[in-house]
Design an enzyme around this catalytic site. Structure first.
Site, PDB file in Angstrom:
ATOM      1  N   SER A 118       0.796  -1.231   0.000  1.00 22.16           N
ATOM      2  CA  SER A 118       0.000   0.000   0.000  1.00 22.16           C
ATOM      3  C   SER A 118       0.830   1.285   0.000  1.00 22.16           C
ATOM      4  O   SER A 118       0.285   2.362  -0.233  1.00 22.16           O
ATOM      5  CB  SER A 118      -0.954   0.006   1.195  1.00 22.16           C
ATOM      6  OG  SER A 118      -2.003  -0.913   1.000  1.00 22.16           O
ATOM      7  N   LYS A 177       0.452   3.263  -3.105  1.00 21.52           N
ATOM      8  CA  LYS A 177      -0.774   4.016  -3.367  1.00 21.52           C
ATOM      9  C   LYS A 177      -0.559   5.527  -3.305  1.00 21.52           C
ATOM     10  O   LYS A 177      -1.237   6.289  -3.991  1.00 21.52           O
ATOM     11  CB  LYS A 177      -1.860   3.605  -2.380  1.00 21.52           C
ATOM     12  CG  LYS A 177      -2.292   2.150  -2.481  1.00 21.52           C
ATOM     13  CD  LYS A 177      -3.232   1.791  -1.346  1.00 21.52           C
ATOM     14  CE  LYS A 177      -3.640   0.332  -1.379  1.00 21.52           C
ATOM     15  NZ  LYS A 177      -4.484  -0.036  -0.224  1.00 21.52           N
TER      16      LYS A 177
END
Length: 313
Positions: free
Chosen positions: A69, A72
């Site tokens: 993540s 992101k």
């Protein structure tokens, strides 16, 4: 940065790291992506890169891990550069959810049915669809080129074993994506968008890469070596705002109170954090707590922030 602070870090970081490492027993590596389960549970490493070119590296920084993540934040930046604020925020919101990062609850319950923010899985899948390119390969190539430019490493690439492991077990992410497609939030082919998403989550890095990425953000989007503006400052402000409110999943509020730094975690155990204008920080600690954050990594960042008075609040 003062010389005394850098000296303090140089002297005390090894002790802080070993004290924090003991917290690893309170977590475990992620297992829902099978390839991530093989990571050493007691590993902990950190790199701090300063605005004036100095670097500190301690612990298990030789470990390579996938961004998960953490990526992101940077696909959001690239989407903003491709589509502008209006184009991005038509498709994703600006609010924390209070739900797990892979929850689909509010997509159905809260109008207009767009993901609450770009850092939860549903939001990041939509962001992946907004990267310019005619094919998944073209989109992924542009994402990889962006990471290579920001890190200064032309050899950076994804881990194919982790990518395949994610793709074969991503039932929840497929559910999210097809729900978004049915809601007309996602316009493109679901499997093609997911291919882009899995690949950028599987980019393999080290603490040094993460610290360099963080330093670019700490300097408002500028290359620390040349001063060249790599990312518009406004978009970096947006990304850092999301990092404070959403970057540590639904432990972001607690992290803001206890650490007080913009940060983004990934379920491989990485944490990207920054001290604005001063430091970029990369941490790896594969043992995760129940929120999906590195147990020892969060403890180490809290110790450092308290000792050096780094909180932005």
């Amino acid at each position: 940065m003062t010389t005394s602070e850098w000296d303090k870090l140089s002297e005390r970081l090894p002790l802080w790291l070993e004290e924090s490492r003991r917290h690893s027993v309170n977590g475990a590596p992620a297992s829902y992506i099978p390839e991530l389960a093989h990571a050493p549970a007691d590993a902990l490493g950190i790199t701090i890169a300063s605005a004036d070119g100095r670097q500190l590296t301690f612990g298990d920084c030789g470990i390579s891990f996938t961004l998960q993540s953490i990526s992101k934040v940077f696909t959001l930046l690239l989407a903003l550069m491709d589509q502008g604020e209006e184009g991005v925020f038509r498709k994703v919101g600006m609010e924390p959810t209070g739900d797990d990062f892979n929850s689909m609850l509010k997509l159905e319950l809260v109008e207009p049915g767009i993901p609450f923010n770009p850092l939860i899985n549903a939001g990041a899948i939509v962001i992946s669809s907004l990267i310019r390119g005619q094919t998944p390969a073209e989109k992924t190539g542009r994402i990889l080129a962006f990471f290579r430019e920001l890190t200064g490493d032309p050899a950076l690439t994804w881990n194919e074993q982790v990518r395949a492991s994610e793709a074969s077990t991503a039932h929840r992410n497929r559910s999210l994506a097809y729900f978004l497609k049915d809601n007309r939030v996602l316009d493109e082919d679901v499997e093609e968008v997911l291919d882009v998403y899995f690949r950028h989550c599987s980019i393999e890095a080290t603490c040094q890469h993460i610290a360099k990425l963080a330093l670019v953000l700490a300097l408002g989007g500028k290359d620390p070596a040349t001063g060249r503006q790599l990312v518009p400052r406004r978009y970096v402000q947006i990304a850092k705002s999301f990092m404070i409110t959403c970057g540590m999943y639904n432990a972001s509020g607690e992290f803001a109170i206890k650490v007080g730094l913009p940060a983004k975690s990934g379920v491989a155990g990485g944490i990207l954090a920054l001290v604005p204008g001063r430091y970029g920080i990369g941490v790896i600690g594969p043992a995760l707590n129940d929120k999906g954050n590195s147990v020892a990594g969060v403890q180490l960042l809290q110790t450092m922030s308290e000792a050096c008075d780094w909180s932005i609040f």
